[in-house]
Design a protein around this motif. Structure first.
Motif, short mmCIF file in Angstrom:
data_model
loop_
_atom_site.label_atom_id
_atom_site.label_comp_id
_atom_site.label_asym_id
_atom_site.label_seq_id
_atom_site.Cartn_x
_atom_site.Cartn_y
_atom_site.Cartn_z
N THR A 1 44.83 40.86 23.16
CA THR A 1 43.98 39.71 23.47
C THR A 1 42.59 39.91 22.92
O THR A 1 42.17 41.05 22.63
N GLY A 2 41.85 38.82 22.80
CA GLY A 2 40.46 38.92 22.38
C GLY A 2 39.62 39.73 23.34
O GLY A 2 38.70 40.45 22.93
N THR A 3 39.92 39.63 24.63
CA THR A 3 39.17 40.41 25.63
C THR A 3 39.41 41.89 25.43
O THR A 3 38.48 42.71 25.50
N ALA A 4 40.66 42.28 25.17
CA ALA A 4 40.97 43.69 24.92
C ALA A 4 40.24 44.18 23.68
O ALA A 4 39.71 45.30 23.66
N GLU B 1 42.37 38.46 31.04
CA GLU B 1 42.87 37.21 30.47
C GLU B 1 43.78 36.46 31.45
O GLU B 1 43.80 35.23 31.47
N ASN B 2 44.51 37.20 32.27
CA ASN B 2 45.45 36.59 33.20
C ASN B 2 44.79 36.20 34.52
O ASN B 2 45.47 35.70 35.42
N GLY B 3 43.49 36.43 34.64
CA GLY B 3 42.80 36.11 35.88
C GLY B 3 43.07 37.10 37.00
O GLY B 3 42.75 36.84 38.16
N GLU B 4 43.65 38.26 36.66
CA GLU B 4 43.91 39.29 37.68
C GLU B 4 42.70 40.19 37.89
O GLU B 4 42.64 40.94 38.88
N LEU B 5 41.76 40.15 36.97
CA LEU B 5 40.47 40.81 37.12
C LEU B 5 39.39 39.80 36.73
O LEU B 5 39.64 38.90 35.92
N PRO B 6 38.19 39.94 37.27
CA PRO B 6 37.13 38.98 36.93
C PRO B 6 36.70 39.10 35.47
O PRO B 6 36.82 40.16 34.85
N ASP B 7 36.17 38.03 34.95
CA ASP B 7 35.69 38.01 33.57
C ASP B 7 34.27 38.59 33.54
O ASP B 7 33.31 37.91 33.19
N TRP C 1 30.56 44.94 33.53
CA TRP C 1 31.01 45.92 34.52
C TRP C 1 32.31 46.60 34.07
O TRP C 1 32.42 47.83 34.10
N ILE C 2 33.29 45.81 33.65
CA ILE C 2 34.56 46.41 33.24
C ILE C 2 34.36 47.23 31.97
O ILE C 2 34.97 48.29 31.79
N GLY C 3 33.45 46.79 31.09
CA GLY C 3 33.12 47.59 29.92
C GLY C 3 32.54 48.94 30.31
O GLY C 3 32.84 49.97 29.70
N GLU C 4 31.70 48.95 31.35
CA GLU C 4 31.12 50.22 31.82
C GLU C 4 32.21 51.12 32.41
O GLU C 4 32.22 52.34 32.18
#
Length: 482
Positions: A15-18, A444-450, A454-457
């Motif tokens: 995915t683009g987010t990944a 992407e699936n909405g199982e974690l916030p966008d 934070w997730i990058g950290e």
């Protein structure tokens, strides 16, 4: 749209987010390789490999197993065939490794170290061999420069207590004198042979090595422990912060000091021990060694579950570590709990990493660590990364999913190479792409916030920051900070 094989931009990133997580947060993190089997003498000497076979195939039992399965004669694996002929046979095998991690690793390594973007086959073997060999013979591809090329910050080798650590000393002395080689190269204390009392003659030969290393005499069990403690001190003085044990399973039988002393006297007299005596001695030694680690604030590692040396004919011909090991189905939970509890009860449980080789034990390890995380250190007891037969895509995903479901993936200390090859560092990239894909898909699936920041950290910490903090490594070489 069909993706290109091993495309630099989106390989393994669905995915683009990944992709954003990988390229913006994970990709540039330095590498802390806190467990490997790289030979320190080759780093100290800044070895220049003569050809690609020497750098890539010598000592690589992963490749040997694949070649044997492909019908390649042992002469081209561990035998006396010319180096190019060995490489030719490996190149002919590669197309048959589809869906084995070797297929990915092979082509990642060709791309990252040598800029070769075509797939390896028997037909292009000569040209690729000559291109890579020419680069390896250049100073740009010496051992130290291979490490620099992959942004390696710290390497922890695996060393026996009887080792002199002369090569670590040479590197540290160079760095103290102002060397431009700034990568930490630290030893790891691997005392397996100090517990290996199954064969009295072999054990006594090892005790003689310890005596020589310590310039002492070992007559009693107290002498033995004293020598190991002094070697432990010596390793600490060389910057060591970790120990490691390679075991089928943890040993946690009850024992008394009197019984252990008697067993030691028996084996020193040349008598082969009973199975119960072996278990008792190993159980006691694990505790004594773990307490040494605790006293120094080290991290102890336990690699559990390998069924080694299964082919007795080939073991006799080639020796250990030549590709005849497999996953074992040992019982792990009860003895492991007893061992960790014994240390925790006396408040002498060091930081601990548990690695399992049997994927059936994933949930056991993921829940076991929670029993002994006491709030004193974030992630004090760790479920280690997918190891050996499990350091492939599915194995890594299963380990991280088990840890996510039953612990805190965010406190995970991440990947290591566990390798003997200086060309294996793209395995960190492989892990990082898989990690980012897991998080990216959930976002992407909405199982974690966008929440990219934070997730990058969190991703950066799993790739680098957690290990740096957990082990207490400096960005500067040991010699520069003492």
């Amino acid at each position: 749209m069909k993706k290109l094989f091993l495309n630099d931009t989106d390989f393994l990133l669905q995915t683009g987010t990944a992709q954003q997580l990988y390229h913006s947060f994970a990709k540039s993190m330095p590498i802390i390789d806190y467990h490997c089997h790289l030979p320190p003498d080759q780093i100290a000497d800044d070895k220049q490999f003569g050809n690609l076979t020497q750098a890539w195939l010598y000592g690589d039992h992963y490749k040997w197993r694949a070649m044997r399965t492909n019908g390649i004669n042992e002469r081209f694996c561990t035998g006396d065939a010319p180096d190019f002929d060995k490489f030719q046979k490996w190149a002919e095998t590669v197309p048959y490794t589809l869906r084995n991690p070797l297929y990915h690793w092979t082509h990642l390594e060709l791309q990252r170290y040598f800029g070769i973007n075509e797939t390896l086959t028997g037909q292009n073997a000569r040209r690729i061999y000559e291109t890579c060999t020419e680069q390896l013979q250049s100073p740009t591809h010496s051992v130290r420069n291979l490490l620099r090329q992959m942004n390696v910050e710290t390497v922890c080798t695996t060393d026996d207590p009887a080792d002199s650590l002369e090569h670590h000393r040479k590197i540290a002395d160079e760095q103290a004198a102002g060397s431009d080689f700034t990568i930490n190269v630290l030893p790891t204390f691997r005392p397996d042979k100090s517990m290996a009392v199954e064969h009295a003659a072999e054990f006594n030969r090892y005790v003689a090595r310890l005596e020589a290393a310590d310039n002492s005499s070992i007559t009693t069990f107290d002498d033995f422990l004293g020598t190991l403690a002094r070697r432990h001190d010596y390793f600490a003085g060389m910057g060591c912060k970790l120990s490691d044990h390679g075991l089928e399973q943890i040993y946690a039988a009850d024992y008394t000091e009197a019984a252990v002393r008697a067993i030691f006297d028996k084996v020193r007299s040349g008598v082969d021990l009973s199975g119960q005596d072996v278990l008792t001695f190993k159980s006691a030694m694990l505790v004594y060694l773990a307490e040494m680690d605790w006293e120094k604030g080290w991290t102890q590692q336990f690699h559990l579950g390998a069924l080694r040396n299964n082919n007795s004919r080939m073991l006799a011909q080639l020796g250990p570590d030549t590709g005849w090991d497999s996953i074992g189905d040992f019982s792990q939970a009860r003895a492991l709990a007893r061992f960790l509890n014994r240390l925790d009860t006396s408040d002498k449980l060091a930081k601990t990493i548990l690695y399992n080789l049997n994927p059936a034990d994933n949930e056991i390890m993921a829940t076991m660590i929670g029993n002994f995380n006491d709030g004193s250190v974030a992630g004090k007891v760790q479920f280690g990364s997918g190891w050996w037969f499990l350091d492939q895509k599915e194995g890594m995903e299963r380990q991280m999913n088990a840890l996510s479901n039953m612990g805190l993936l965010s406190r995970f200390v991440g990947m290591l190479t566990d390798s003997r090859s200086f060309l294996s560092y793209p395995r960190h990239e492989y892990f990082r792409r898989i990690l980012c894909n897991l998080f990216g898909n959930d976002m992407e699936n909405g199982e974690l916030p966008d929440d990219m920041e934070w997730i990058g950290e969190v991703v950066q910490n799993i790739c680098y920051g957690n290990a740096k903090t957990y082990f207490g490594f400096s960005s500067k070489p040991l010699a520069a900070v003492v």
